[in-house]
Scaffold this motif. Structure first.
Motif: not given
Length: 647
Positions: A410-418, A381-386, A291-299
Motif C-alpha cells: 500500500v503506497p503512502i500518499w504524503n500530502y501537504s498544503g493548508g 486487504d481492501d486498503l489501497r492507499v494510506f 480533484s486532490d482526492a480523485a487524481y491525487g489519492m485515486d479515490l
C-alpha cells in the motif's frame, strides 16, 4: 533519503483516475501533464471540472479572471453553482447511484449508522427547510460546533443548500475559542450537541456552547443534537435538532449561488492575534478537494475514505466534499484509534472496508508502541492507499506503516498544503516511485517553486515554498480582513504566494518539507528545519517522539533546544540525556549539536496530531503564544515552562 521503495505497476498507472484523465486529453507522460497543468492553469481546472461531471445552474463564461490581480483571482466567472446540488442531487437524480452508500458513522461505543445518497439528501432537505423557517437566509452565518456525527455533515450541506455560510468549530474547543469564531463571523445560529463520547467517557458540549453564546450577541438560536440524551441546561433560544427537521418532505430547490459566493468560513490559528477566518466559495474548496482526492489519492467508484480528523480542521470538510463530489463513501468516527483496544483503528478499516486511510505520523507512532501483534488476524486487504498530512514524517513510523501495516503493498500518499489552500500543494504521485518520507513534488495545477531570500529559484538546498499562479480553492481573503490576507501571503514577493514552509528538493527529484518558516533554526549561519534534528532523535531506540525549537544564543545566533518523549519502558536517566546530545552531534556535526535535551511526558499538539512548535517555544521563553484554541493538551505547557526555569 531519495531511494524509492514502492513502485507503481502498469495497471495502476493506466486504470487510475489520473491515468484515465491523461488518456482523455492525449498525454502519456505524467511530468508532461504537470507542465501543461501549470503552463495553462485555466485549461487544467476547466478540464478537471468537466471530468468530475459537475452540474451548473448557469454555465460559466470564463474559467479564470485575474483582471483584479493574482491575489484576487476569480474562477468560473458568471457561473451559478451550488455545492449541495453537486454533492447530492446529481447522484440522487441518477437511479444507478442514488442508493450508493454516502456516509458511515461509528461511535466511540461501537454504534454504527449508514446513509445512502438518497437518505442523506432527504435529511439535508428537511434540515435546510427547518433553517429557512428559523429565519436563516442567503449569506447568513451558521456556526457548527458538533462532534464527528452524521448531523455535522447534514448541517454543512443544509446551510450551503440555502446559500448561507457555515463555520465549522473543533469539537474539543472550550467556550472562549468558540466565542471568538461566533463573534468574528457574526453567526446567527449555532448548531451544537449535548455531548459526545471519548474513550468511554462523556464530554459535555452544551455547557461550553452556552458560555460561548453568552459572549456572542449575534447568535439568536441554538440548535441541539441529542447525541447522548443527557440532562443539559436549556434556554428560550434553544431548539432540538428533531424540532428543526421540517415536516415538509418535498425537495427544496437549492439557492441559486454564484461560483464565487462564500459557503464556508474555516478558521486557522495564527501565531499572534485572532484566528484567521479563511473564506471559501462554492466552486472553490469543494472542487480542489475533489480533484486532490480523485487524481491525487485515486479515490474512485466503490471506495471508502476514512481520515482521522475533526470537522474543525481542514481535512474534515475536505473528506466530506472529496467523497461526495466523487460519488464515493466517507467514514466518520467519534472515538480514538486505540480505544478500547490498540487495534480499534485496524478493526474499523476491516469492518467498513476502508480503501483509503488518512492518518498522521503522530497516530502511527502512538500505535507503534503497542506492537505489531495488534495487527494479527486483521484483514486489511481492501486498503489501497494510506494518506498523511499535518506534519513531516521521520523514517521509523513511515517504515512501520509501509512494512508492518501495508505489507509493502500500500503506497503512502504524503500530502501537504493548508486550510487557505483547500487541500494540497505538494504530494506523492501514485504514478511515480515513492521514497520514504518524501513528496514527488507539486500537485497538478499548482505552480510551485522553492526560492532563496531574494525570491530566486534554487535546488539542492533548503528554501521557501512559494506558488506563482492562482489555483482553484485559494481562499478568497480572510473574513472582513483583506489587508491581513495580502500581508500574510502576498507582500514579500510581488504576485507570489509565500506559504511559510521550508522545502528541499534533492538531486534524485524527491521533495522534503523541513519545517515551517517560523520554526526554522539558523545555527552559526546554517539554516535547518526542526524535522532534521527530530528525525535523528526518534531514530534512537529510547525515543518515542521529539520536537526541536531554536532559542537566541550570543555566540551562534541561535541554538537548538530539544524536547523528547521517551518510550514507556525507558527511565529519564541523566546519562541518557548526554547520550542523546552526542547522538545528534555525531550525525549532524558538532556545531549543530543541541544545547540541551529536556524529557517531557508529551508534546503540545492539536487533536489531529500536529506538534505546535510555536507554542513550545513561547512557553519555553515565557512569551505570548498567541492563539491556543487548537491545543489539545494545554497542561503540558506547565512542564515546558518548568524546563525553562531549570535551563
Amino acid at each position: 533519503m531519495g531511494k524509492a521503495v514502492w513502485f507503481p505497476n502498469k495497471e495502476l498507472t493506466e486504470q487510475s483516475r489520473l491515468g484515465r484523465l491523461m488518456a482523455k486529453v492525449g498525454i502519456t507522460d505524467v511530468d508532461e501533464f504537470y507542465r501543461r497543468s501549470v503552463s495553462d492553469v485555466g485549461w487544467f481546472w476547466g478540464t478537471v471540472e468537466q471530468d468530475l461531471g459537475l452540474v451548473w445552474d448557469r454555465p460559466y463564461q470564463k474559467v479564470l479572471d485575474t483582471s483584479r490581480g493574482i491575489p484576487w483571482a476569480r474562477w468560473f466567472v458568471d457561473g451559478s453553482f451550488n455545492v449541495s446540488v453537486n454533492a447530492l442531487d446529481r447522484w440522487v437524480n441518477d437511479p444507478s447511484s442514488r442508493q450508493r452508500l454516502a456516509l458511515i458513522w461509528e461511535g466511540d461505543d461501537g454504534t454504527v449508522q449508514k446513509w445512502t445518497y438518497r437518505e442523506l439528501w432527504t435529511e439535508v432537505n428537511r434540515i435546510a427547510r427547518g433553517l429557512q423557517e428559523l429565519g436563516v437566509a442567503k449569506g447568513d452565518r451558521v456556526a457548527i460546533y458538533l462532534p464527528m456525527v452524521a448531523e455535522n455533515v447534514i448541517a454543512m450541506l443544509a446551510v450551503a443548500r440555502i446559500g448561507a455560510v457555515f463555520t465549522p468549530c473543533f469539537s474539543g474547543y472550550g467556550a472562549e475559542a468558540v466565542a471568538v469564531r461566533l463573534r468574528d463571523s457574526e453567526a446567527k445560529v449555532l448548531i451544537t450537541a449535548d455531548g459526545f463520547l471519548r474513550r468511554g467517557k462523556t464530554v459535555a458540549m452544551k455547557e461550553e456552547a452556552d458560555k460561548a453564546v453568552d459572549q456572542s450577541p449575534s447568535v439568536q438560536r441554538v440548535v441541539v443534537v441529542r447525541r447522548l440524551g443527557r440532562e443539559i441546561p436549556t434556554t428560550s433560544r434553544d431548539l432540538n435538532w428533531t424540532e428543526l427537521r421540517s415536516n415538509d418532505r418535498q425537495p427544496l430547490t437549492a439557492a441559486p449561488t454564484d461560483a464565487a459566493d462564500p459557503f464556508m468560513i474555516i478558521y486557522t490559528s495564527g501565531t499572534t492575534g485572532r484566528p484567521k477566518g479563511t473564506v471559501h466559495v462554492h466552486a472553490g474548496f469543494p472542487i480542489k478537494a475533489a480533484s486532490d482526492a480523485a487524481y491525487g489519492m485515486d479515490l474512485d467508484d466503490g471506495d471508502v475514505l476514512f481520515w482521522m480528523t475533526d470537522m474543525g480542521w481542514m481535512m474534515g470538510p475536505w473528506m466530506v466534499f472529496g467523497t461526495l463530489l466523487t460519488g464515493t463513501t466517507m467514514l466518520l468516527f467519534e472515538g480514538t484509534p486505540d480505544y478500547p483496544h490498540p487495534d480499534r483503528l485496524w478493526k474499523l478499516v476491516e469492518t467498513h472496508g476502508v480503501t483509503h486511510l488518512g492518518l498522521s505520523p503522530t497516530v502511527v507512532r502512538a500505535l507503534m508502541k503497542h506492537g505489531p501483534q495488534w495487527l494479527e488476524g486483521r484483514h486489511l486487504d481492501d486498503l489501497r492507499v494510506f494518506g498523511s498530512t499535518g506534519e513531516p514524517w521521520n523514517p521509523e513510523p513511515w517504515q512501520w506503516l509501509f512494512e508492518k501495516v501495508g505489507k509493502k503493498r500500500v503506497p503512502i500518499w504524503n500530502y501537504s498544503g493548508g486550510t487557505e489552500i483547500s487541500g494540497g500543494i505538494l504530494a506523492t504521485n501514485l504514478m511515480k516511485p515513492i521514497a520514504p518520507c518524501s513528496f514527488s513534488g507539486p500537485m497538478l495545477g499548482m505552480d510551485v517553486d522553492v526560492v532563496d531570500e531574494r525570491g530566486e529559484s534554487i535546488r539542492g538546498e533548503v528554501g521557501e515554498l512559494v506558488i506563482r499562479q492562482p489555483w482553484v480553492g485559494m481562499t478568497q481573503s480572510f473574513w472582513q480582513d483583506s489587508d491581513r490576507y495580502e500581508r500574510t501571503y502576498w507582500k514579500r514577493f510581488p504576485d507570489v504566494w509565500v506559504h511559510g514552509d521550508w522545502v528541499e528538493v534533492e538531486k534524485e527529484g524527491f521533495w522534503y518539507i523541513t519545517g515551517r518558516s517560523d520554526d526554522t533554526l539558523k545555527i552559526a549561519g546554517k539554516r535547518l528545519g526542526p524535522a532534521e534534528i527530530e528525525s535523528i532523535l526518534v531514530d534512537h531506540p529510547a525515543v518515542l517522539e521529539a520536537a526541536t525549537i531554536g532559542v537566541p544564543d550570543a555566540d551562534k545566533g541561535e541554538v537548538a533546544i530539544c524536547f523528547v518523549v521517551l518510550k514507556p519502558d525507558v527511565d529519564e536517566a541523566e546519562e541518557l540525556r548526554g547520550e542523546l546530545l552526542r547522538w545528534v552531534g555525531e550525525k549532524m556535526g558538532k556545531a549543530l549539536r543541541p544545547r540541551v535535551v529536556h524529557f517531557v511526558r508529551e508534546l503540545p499538539k492539536t487533536r489531529n496530531g500536529k506538534i505546535l512548535r510555536r507554542v513550545l517555544k513561547a512557553a519555553y521563553l515565557n512569551q505570548d503564544a498567541g492563539d491556543l484554541s487548537s491545543l489539545e493538551n494545554p497542561d503540558v505547557l506547565t512542564e515546558v515552562r518548568s524546563s525553562s526555569v531549570n535551563r
